[in-house]
Design an enzyme around this catalytic site. Structure first.
Site, PDB file in Angstrom:
ATOM      1  N   TYR A  76       0.833  -1.218   0.000  1.00  0.00           N
ATOM      2  CA  TYR A  76       0.000   0.000   0.000  1.00  0.00           C
ATOM      3  C   TYR A  76       0.863   1.261   0.000  1.00  0.00           C
ATOM      4  O   TYR A  76       0.482   2.272  -0.617  1.00  0.00           O
ATOM      5  CB  TYR A  76      -1.004  -0.009   1.156  1.00  0.00           C
ATOM      6  CG  TYR A  76      -2.208  -0.843   0.773  1.00  0.00           C
ATOM      7  CD1 TYR A  76      -3.225  -0.301  -0.008  1.00  0.00           C
ATOM      8  CD2 TYR A  76      -2.287  -2.186   1.121  1.00  0.00           C
ATOM      9  CE1 TYR A  76      -4.293  -1.074  -0.422  1.00  0.00           C
ATOM     10  CE2 TYR A  76      -3.358  -2.958   0.714  1.00  0.00           C
ATOM     11  CZ  TYR A  76      -4.364  -2.404  -0.058  1.00  0.00           C
ATOM     12  OH  TYR A  76      -5.421  -3.177  -0.483  1.00  0.00           O
ATOM     13  N   VAL A 116      -9.927   4.635  -4.600  1.00  0.00           N
ATOM     14  CA  VAL A 116      -9.341   5.077  -3.332  1.00  0.00           C
ATOM     15  C   VAL A 116      -8.307   6.185  -3.561  1.00  0.00           C
ATOM     16  O   VAL A 116      -7.591   6.575  -2.654  1.00  0.00           O
ATOM     17  CB  VAL A 116      -8.700   3.876  -2.591  1.00  0.00           C
ATOM     18  CG1 VAL A 116      -9.759   2.845  -2.207  1.00  0.00           C
ATOM     19  CG2 VAL A 116      -7.593   3.207  -3.425  1.00  0.00           C
ATOM     20  N   ASP A 117      -8.248   6.715  -4.800  1.00  0.00           N
ATOM     21  CA  ASP A 117      -7.148   7.617  -5.158  1.00  0.00           C
ATOM     22  C   ASP A 117      -7.417   9.102  -4.917  1.00  0.00           C
ATOM     23  O   ASP A 117      -6.523   9.933  -5.107  1.00  0.00           O
ATOM     24  CB  ASP A 117      -6.759   7.403  -6.634  1.00  0.00           C
ATOM     25  CG  ASP A 117      -7.931   7.568  -7.607  1.00  0.00           C
ATOM     26  OD1 ASP A 117      -8.866   8.348  -7.307  1.00  0.00           O
ATOM     27  OD2 ASP A 117      -7.903   6.924  -8.677  1.00  0.00           O
ATOM     28  N   HIS A 131     -15.131   2.244  -1.011  1.00  0.00           N
ATOM     29  CA  HIS A 131     -14.037   1.319  -0.672  1.00  0.00           C
ATOM     30  C   HIS A 131     -12.903   1.989   0.110  1.00  0.00           C
ATOM     31  O   HIS A 131     -11.786   1.491   0.110  1.00  0.00           O
ATOM     32  CB  HIS A 131     -13.490   0.667  -1.955  1.00  0.00           C
ATOM     33  CG  HIS A 131     -14.463  -0.266  -2.607  1.00  0.00           C
ATOM     34  ND1 HIS A 131     -14.270  -0.822  -3.842  1.00  0.00           N
ATOM     35  CD2 HIS A 131     -15.659  -0.754  -2.173  1.00  0.00           C
ATOM     36  CE1 HIS A 131     -15.298  -1.608  -4.154  1.00  0.00           C
ATOM     37  NE2 HIS A 131     -16.152  -1.570  -3.160  1.00  0.00           N
ATOM     38  N   SER A 211     -15.552  -2.783 -14.004  1.00  0.00           N
ATOM     39  CA  SER A 211     -15.820  -4.089 -14.627  1.00  0.00           C
ATOM     40  C   SER A 211     -17.147  -4.666 -14.146  1.00  0.00           C
ATOM     41  O   SER A 211     -17.599  -5.695 -14.656  1.00  0.00           O
ATOM     42  CB  SER A 211     -14.678  -5.060 -14.324  1.00  0.00           C
ATOM     43  OG  SER A 211     -14.510  -5.171 -12.921  1.00  0.00           O
TER      44      SER A 211
HETATM   45  N1  APR Z   1     -12.310   4.751 -19.452  1.00  0.00           N
HETATM   46  C1  APR Z   1     -13.346   3.999 -18.999  1.00  0.00           C
HETATM   47  N2  APR Z   1     -13.205   2.713 -18.597  1.00  0.00           N
HETATM   48  C2  APR Z   1     -11.974   2.176 -18.668  1.00  0.00           C
HETATM   49  C3  APR Z   1     -10.845   2.894 -19.139  1.00  0.00           C
HETATM   50  C4  APR Z   1     -11.059   4.235 -19.545  1.00  0.00           C
HETATM   51  N3  APR Z   1     -10.054   5.005 -20.001  1.00  0.00           N
HETATM   52  N4  APR Z   1      -9.764   2.084 -19.079  1.00  0.00           N
HETATM   53  C5  APR Z   1     -10.196   0.913 -18.576  1.00  0.00           C
HETATM   54  N5  APR Z   1     -11.526   0.958 -18.338  1.00  0.00           N
HETATM   55  C6  APR Z   1     -12.399  -0.087 -17.789  1.00  0.00           C
HETATM   56  C7  APR Z   1     -11.989  -1.512 -18.070  1.00  0.00           C
HETATM   57  O1  APR Z   1     -12.481  -1.946 -19.334  1.00  0.00           O
HETATM   58  C8  APR Z   1     -12.639  -2.247 -16.904  1.00  0.00           C
HETATM   59  O2  APR Z   1     -13.953  -2.672 -17.255  1.00  0.00           O
HETATM   60  O3  APR Z   1     -12.351   0.034 -16.384  1.00  0.00           O
HETATM   61  C9  APR Z   1     -12.720  -1.198 -15.795  1.00  0.00           C
HETATM   62  C10 APR Z   1     -11.807  -1.450 -14.619  1.00  0.00           C
HETATM   63  O4  APR Z   1     -12.212  -2.627 -13.983  1.00  0.00           O
HETATM   64  P1  APR Z   1     -11.483  -3.176 -12.682  1.00  0.00           P
HETATM   65  O5  APR Z   1     -10.013  -3.211 -12.900  1.00  0.00           O
HETATM   66  O6  APR Z   1     -12.137  -4.456 -12.319  1.00  0.00           O
HETATM   67  O7  APR Z   1     -11.756  -2.037 -11.584  1.00  0.00           O
HETATM   68  P2  APR Z   1     -13.053  -1.828 -10.696  1.00  0.00           P
HETATM   69  O8  APR Z   1     -14.288  -2.228 -11.420  1.00  0.00           O
HETATM   70  O9  APR Z   1     -12.979  -0.434 -10.177  1.00  0.00           O
HETATM   71  O10 APR Z   1     -12.807  -2.834  -9.508  1.00  0.00           O
HETATM   72  C11 APR Z   1     -13.738  -2.878  -8.449  1.00  0.00           C
HETATM   73  O11 APR Z   1     -12.338  -4.377  -7.206  1.00  0.00           O
HETATM   74  O12 APR Z   1     -10.230  -5.011  -6.490  1.00  0.00           O
HETATM   75  C12 APR Z   1     -11.377  -4.361  -6.145  1.00  0.00           C
HETATM   76  O13 APR Z   1     -11.641  -2.773  -4.447  1.00  0.00           O
HETATM   77  C13 APR Z   1     -11.138  -2.918  -5.754  1.00  0.00           C
HETATM   78  O14 APR Z   1     -12.553  -0.985  -6.113  1.00  0.00           O
HETATM   79  C14 APR Z   1     -11.979  -2.135  -6.731  1.00  0.00           C
HETATM   80  C15 APR Z   1     -13.039  -3.155  -7.143  1.00  0.00           C
END
Ligand code: APR
Length: 266
Positions: A76, A116-117, A131, A211
Site C-alpha cells: 500500500y 481510493v485515489d 471502498h 468491470s
Molecule cells: N475509461 C473507462 N473505462 C476504462 C478505461 C477508460 N479510459 N480504461 C479501462 N476501463 C475499464 C476496463 O475496461 C474495466 O472494465 O475500467 C474497468 C476497470 O475494472 P477493474 O479493474 O475491475 O476495476 P473496478 O471495477 O474499479 O474494480 C472494483 O475491485 O479489487 C477491487 O476494491 C477494488 O474498487 C476495486 C473493485
C-alpha cells in the site's frame, strides 16, 4: 477529440446527453477505469492490472494482513507512491464541472466511487467513497484513525517517499493498516446508505470505468434498474452488465467532456 470518435459513438453521446438533460436525479458510479488515463493501473486489465500481477488474498484481505502485515503495508505504501504524482484527467474534471453546474440547475447528481485515489476530490467533486481512501489509515485492532495519514516525507531531491516500516497504534499497539475496504469486509455504513438511496431513487444511473464484477457496488445498477432508472455505461470494453440501455464504448476521458458539454449547453 471528436476525430477519435466514430459517428455511432457521437450519436450515442448526443442521445445520452438529451436523456440526461431531461432528468433530475442522476446517480454515478465510478471504478478504476476513470483513473486509467491519469496513469493509475486498473485491477483487472490483462497486462497492467494490479490483480494480474499481485495476489488478492495476500494483499487485500484481513487474513493476508494478519499473515504478513509488512508485505501488505509495503504494497500500500508502494501504491501511495504510485498515485502521489498523478492528477485528475478530463473525465474527473468533466464530472466536477457537471456537479458545479447542477448547483444552479435542478439536477441532483450523486457521485459514488469505488476508487481510493482521491482524484475526484482533487478535480473539485463531492464524492462518496465505498471502498475507503488510500490517504487514510486506522488501527487494525481498535479501529482508531491514525493521524499521520501517509507516513511520507520529502527527500533531498524533493521526491515524496513512503516509508514501509510498520507502525503500531499508540492506544493498543495493534498494527496500523490502510483505511480501505478489503475483500470479505463490510462497506462503510453511511457511504453504503447514501449509495443505495441514490441508486434506488435515481432516474438515470451511469456506470463509468468499472468491470461491474465486485459486489455490493456492482448491484447498485441493478437496484436502479429495478426502480425504473435508465442505465448508461461508459467503458471501452464490454462488461457483464446486461441491463445497460446506452453503451458509450470509449475511454471516459474522451466521452465525458463531450457528454457534459452537451448536457450543460442544453
Ligand atoms: N475509461 C473507462 N473505462 C476504462 C478505461 C477508460 N479510459 N480504461 C479501462 N476501463 C475499464 C476496463 O475496461 C474495466 O472494465 O475500467 C474497468 C476497470 O475494472 P477493474 O479493474 O475491475 O476495476 P473496478 O471495477 O474499479 O474494480 C472494483 O475491485 O479489487 C477491487 O476494491 C477494488 O474498487 C476495486 C473493485
Amino acid at each position: 477529440m471528436l476525430a477519435e470518435l466514430s459517428p455511432a459513438v457521437i450519436a450515442e453521446v448526443k442521445f445520452a446527453a438529451t436523456l440526461l438533460g431531461s432528468k433530475q436525479r442522476i446517480c454515478i458510479l465510478t471504478g478504476a477505469g476513470i483513473s486509467a488515463e491519469s496513469g493509475i493501473p486498473t485491477f483487472r486489465d490483462k497486462q497492467t492490472g494490479l490483480w494480474g500481477n499481485y495476489g488478492v488474498e495476500d494483499l487485500a484481505t484481513p487474513d493476508g494482513f494478519a499473515r504478513d502485515p509488512k508485505l501488505v503495508w509495503s504494497w500500500y505504501q508502494w501504491r501511495r507512491q504510485l498515485v502521489a504524482d498523478k492528477s485528475p484527467n478530463p473525465a474527473h474534471y468533466a464530472l466536477a464541472q457537471w456537479q458545479y453546474h447542477a448547483q444552479s440547475s435542478k439536477q441532483q447528481i450523486t457521485l459514488i466511487t469505488q476508487n481510493v485515489d482521491n482524484l475526484h476530490e482533487q478535480a473539485g467533486s463531492t464524492v462518496t467513497h465505498l471502498h475507503g481512501q488510500l490517504s487514510r489509515n486506522r488501527c487494525s485492532s481498535c479501529e482508531t484513525p491514525y493521524q499521520d495519514q501517509s507516513s511520507a516525507a520529502y527527500d533531498t531531491q524533493n521526491v515524496l517517499n513512503f516509508d514501509d516500516t510498520l507502525i503500531t497504534c499508540s492506544h493498543c499497539d495493534g498494527y496500523i493498516r490502510p483505511d480501505i475496504v478489503w475483500f470479505g469486509e463490510a462497506l462503510p455504513v453511511q457511504a453504503w446508505e447514501t449509495a443505495e438511496t441514490a441508486a434506488a431513487g435515481c432516474e438515470v444511473f451511469i456506470s463509468i470505468g468499472t468491470s461491474s464484477l465486485v459486489y455490493p457496488a456492482a448491484g447498485l445498477a441493478q437496484l436502479a434498474k429495478q426502480n425504473g432508472a435508465h442505465i448508461i455505461e461508459i467503458n471501452p470494453d464490454p462488461t457483464p452488465n446486461s441491463i445497460v440501455d446506452i453503451t458509450l464504448s470509449q475511454k471516459a476521458g474522451i466521452v465525458l467532456p463531450l457528454l457534459i458539454e452537451d448536457i450543460t449547453a442544453l
